[in-house]
Enzyme design. Structure first.
Site, PDB file in Angstrom:
ATOM      1  N   ASP A  67       0.821  -1.204   0.000  1.00  0.00           N
ATOM      2  CA  ASP A  67       0.000   0.000   0.000  1.00  0.00           C
ATOM      3  C   ASP A  67       0.859   1.260   0.000  1.00  0.00           C
ATOM      4  O   ASP A  67       2.080   1.203   0.209  1.00  0.00           O
ATOM      5  CB  ASP A  67      -0.955   0.010   1.210  1.00  0.00           C
ATOM      6  CG  ASP A  67      -0.264  -0.370   2.533  1.00  0.00           C
ATOM      7  OD1 ASP A  67       0.978  -0.315   2.588  1.00  0.00           O
ATOM      8  OD2 ASP A  67      -0.972  -0.703   3.487  1.00  0.00           O
ATOM      9  N   ASN A 131      -7.450  -2.595  14.093  1.00  0.00           N
ATOM     10  CA  ASN A 131      -8.860  -2.830  13.746  1.00  0.00           C
ATOM     11  C   ASN A 131      -9.013  -4.042  12.825  1.00  0.00           C
ATOM     12  O   ASN A 131     -10.067  -4.248  12.238  1.00  0.00           O
ATOM     13  CB  ASN A 131      -9.472  -1.580  13.093  1.00  0.00           C
ATOM     14  CG  ASN A 131      -8.827  -1.232  11.756  1.00  0.00           C
ATOM     15  OD1 ASN A 131      -7.903  -1.917  11.303  1.00  0.00           O
ATOM     16  ND2 ASN A 131      -9.299  -0.181  11.110  1.00  0.00           N
ATOM     17  N   HIS A 133      -7.236  -4.562  10.034  1.00  0.00           N
ATOM     18  CA  HIS A 133      -6.976  -4.328   8.609  1.00  0.00           C
ATOM     19  C   HIS A 133      -5.689  -5.017   8.157  1.00  0.00           C
ATOM     20  O   HIS A 133      -4.774  -5.254   8.945  1.00  0.00           O
ATOM     21  CB  HIS A 133      -7.004  -2.837   8.242  1.00  0.00           C
ATOM     22  CG  HIS A 133      -5.804  -2.017   8.607  1.00  0.00           C
ATOM     23  ND1 HIS A 133      -5.886  -0.658   8.833  1.00  0.00           N
ATOM     24  CD2 HIS A 133      -4.495  -2.329   8.760  1.00  0.00           C
ATOM     25  CE1 HIS A 133      -4.686  -0.189   9.095  1.00  0.00           C
ATOM     26  NE2 HIS A 133      -3.817  -1.180   9.064  1.00  0.00           N
ATOM     27  N   GLU A 138      -9.643  -1.699   5.040  1.00  0.00           N
ATOM     28  CA  GLU A 138     -10.294  -1.378   6.307  1.00  0.00           C
ATOM     29  C   GLU A 138     -11.555  -2.230   6.494  1.00  0.00           C
ATOM     30  O   GLU A 138     -12.033  -2.848   5.526  1.00  0.00           O
ATOM     31  CB  GLU A 138     -10.662   0.111   6.319  1.00  0.00           C
ATOM     32  CG  GLU A 138      -9.472   1.053   6.153  1.00  0.00           C
ATOM     33  CD  GLU A 138      -8.591   1.149   7.402  1.00  0.00           C
ATOM     34  OE1 GLU A 138      -8.603   0.221   8.242  1.00  0.00           O
ATOM     35  OE2 GLU A 138      -7.874   2.158   7.536  1.00  0.00           O
TER      36      GLU A 138
HETATM   37  C1  GLP Z   1      -0.459   0.298   8.643  1.00  0.00           C
HETATM   38  C2  GLP Z   1      -0.217  -0.422   7.295  1.00  0.00           C
HETATM   39  C3  GLP Z   1      -0.344  -1.909   7.443  1.00  0.00           C
HETATM   40  C4  GLP Z   1       0.366  -2.328   8.706  1.00  0.00           C
HETATM   41  C5  GLP Z   1      -0.426  -1.856   9.880  1.00  0.00           C
HETATM   42  C6  GLP Z   1       0.215  -2.165  11.236  1.00  0.00           C
HETATM   43  O1  GLP Z   1      -1.483   1.209   8.622  1.00  0.00           O
HETATM   44  N1  GLP Z   1      -1.070   0.019   6.228  1.00  0.00           N
HETATM   45  O2  GLP Z   1       0.178  -2.548   6.291  1.00  0.00           O
HETATM   46  O3  GLP Z   1       0.439  -3.737   8.775  1.00  0.00           O
HETATM   47  O4  GLP Z   1      -0.778  -0.500   9.759  1.00  0.00           O
HETATM   48  O5  GLP Z   1       1.221  -1.275  11.551  1.00  0.00           O
HETATM   49  P1  GLP Z   1       2.257  -1.490  12.734  1.00  0.00           P
HETATM   50  O6  GLP Z   1       3.118  -2.617  12.312  1.00  0.00           O
HETATM   51  O7  GLP Z   1       3.002  -0.200  12.838  1.00  0.00           O
HETATM   52  O8  GLP Z   1       1.456  -1.804  13.932  1.00  0.00           O
END
Ligand code: GLP
Length: 237
Positions: A67, A131, A133, A138
């Site tokens: 992404d 959440n 995702h 989402e």
């Molecule tokens: C972000 C990314 C995800 C990632 C997630 C968790 O928003 N879009 O690909 O896996 O949130 O992030 P973190 O590893 O910092 O908890």
């Protein structure tokens, strides 16, 4: 589904690094899917170390990322392409024209076509939003969704505000691989650490499969490895 519960972030990262390194050695010309966020940072450090020891090479690898935010100027320190340069790509011998991100300024479907033309993603690394995702899919994302532009959930904007000066600076939209795009990967490795992920982990792995919990789609994947630290796995019985 294979679930590994380990003591801490270091052990999760090193277990993941050994699986990813083996996959790169086995498929040196493969298409590998990378994730951003704080979770894979240590994994990437270990992959760099493995590259520096001459154990793996990225020279013939092709990469796709899950992404990218929309609206950040190119080179912005919080853009996911900058993140990948800082944490992995800038330190290994991946060719710059082999690095691919979904793009908002062209038809996002081109990204899926590109992945298909490469024979699919050999291994996709995934983190998990609090959440539930995956990528920026989402809650409410259709399980048959493909790469597309999405609005970020308010909880994601709040979660990701820690990387920006203020919550107002967090982009409201992103372009993300779809759920179906992710599910088409031959292998998926999902990492989650910390108490803030425990509920999402439980809902994704044990709860009903519902589009309200995007990561619950993963229960149907035929080659999924989940690596969790103690606190992220605390609600799994
Ligand atoms: C972000 C990314 C995800 C990632 C997630 C968790 O928003 N879009 O690909 O896996 O949130 O992030 P973190 O590893 O910092 O908890």
């Amino acid at each position: 589904m294979l679930i590994e519960k380990l003591a801490n972030y270091e052990q999760v990262s090193s277990a993941a690094a050994s699986i990813v390194s083996d996959a790169i050695s086995e498929h040196p010309k493969g298409l590998f899917g990378f994730a951003t966020g704080s979770t894979p940072v240590k994994l990437y450090e270990l992959l760099i170390a493995s590259y520096q020891r001459g154990e793996i090479s990225f020279e013939q690898l092709t990469t796709v990322n899950l992404d990218e935010y929309i609206g950040l100027p190119s080179g912005h320190e919080q853009s996911y392409s900058t993140f990948m340069q800082q944490h992995l790509f800038g330190h290994v011998n991946v060719r710059s024209n082999s690095i691919h991100f979904p793009k908002a300024d062209t038809n996002p479907a081109i990204f899926d076509q590109f992945i298909q033309d490469q024979g699919g993603i050999e291994m996709q690394i995934l983190g998990l939003g609090s959440n539930g995702h995956i990528g920026f899919n989402e809650p409410g994302s259709p399980f048959d969704s493909r790469t597309r532009i999405v609005d970020l959930a308010p909880s994601t904007i709040t979660d990701n505000a820690r990387f920006f000066d203020s919550v107002e600076d967090v982009p409201r939209q992103a372009v993300t691989m779809g759920i179906q795009t992710i599910m088409d990967a031959h292998r998926i490795i999902l990492l989650a650490c910390g108490p803030g992920k425990a509920e999402a982990v439980e809902r994704c792995l044990l709860g009903p499969q519902t589009e309200e919990v995007p990561g619950s789609c993963l229960q149907s994947h035929s080659d999924l490895i989940v690596i969790l630290d103690e606190s992220a796995s605390s609600k799994l019985t």
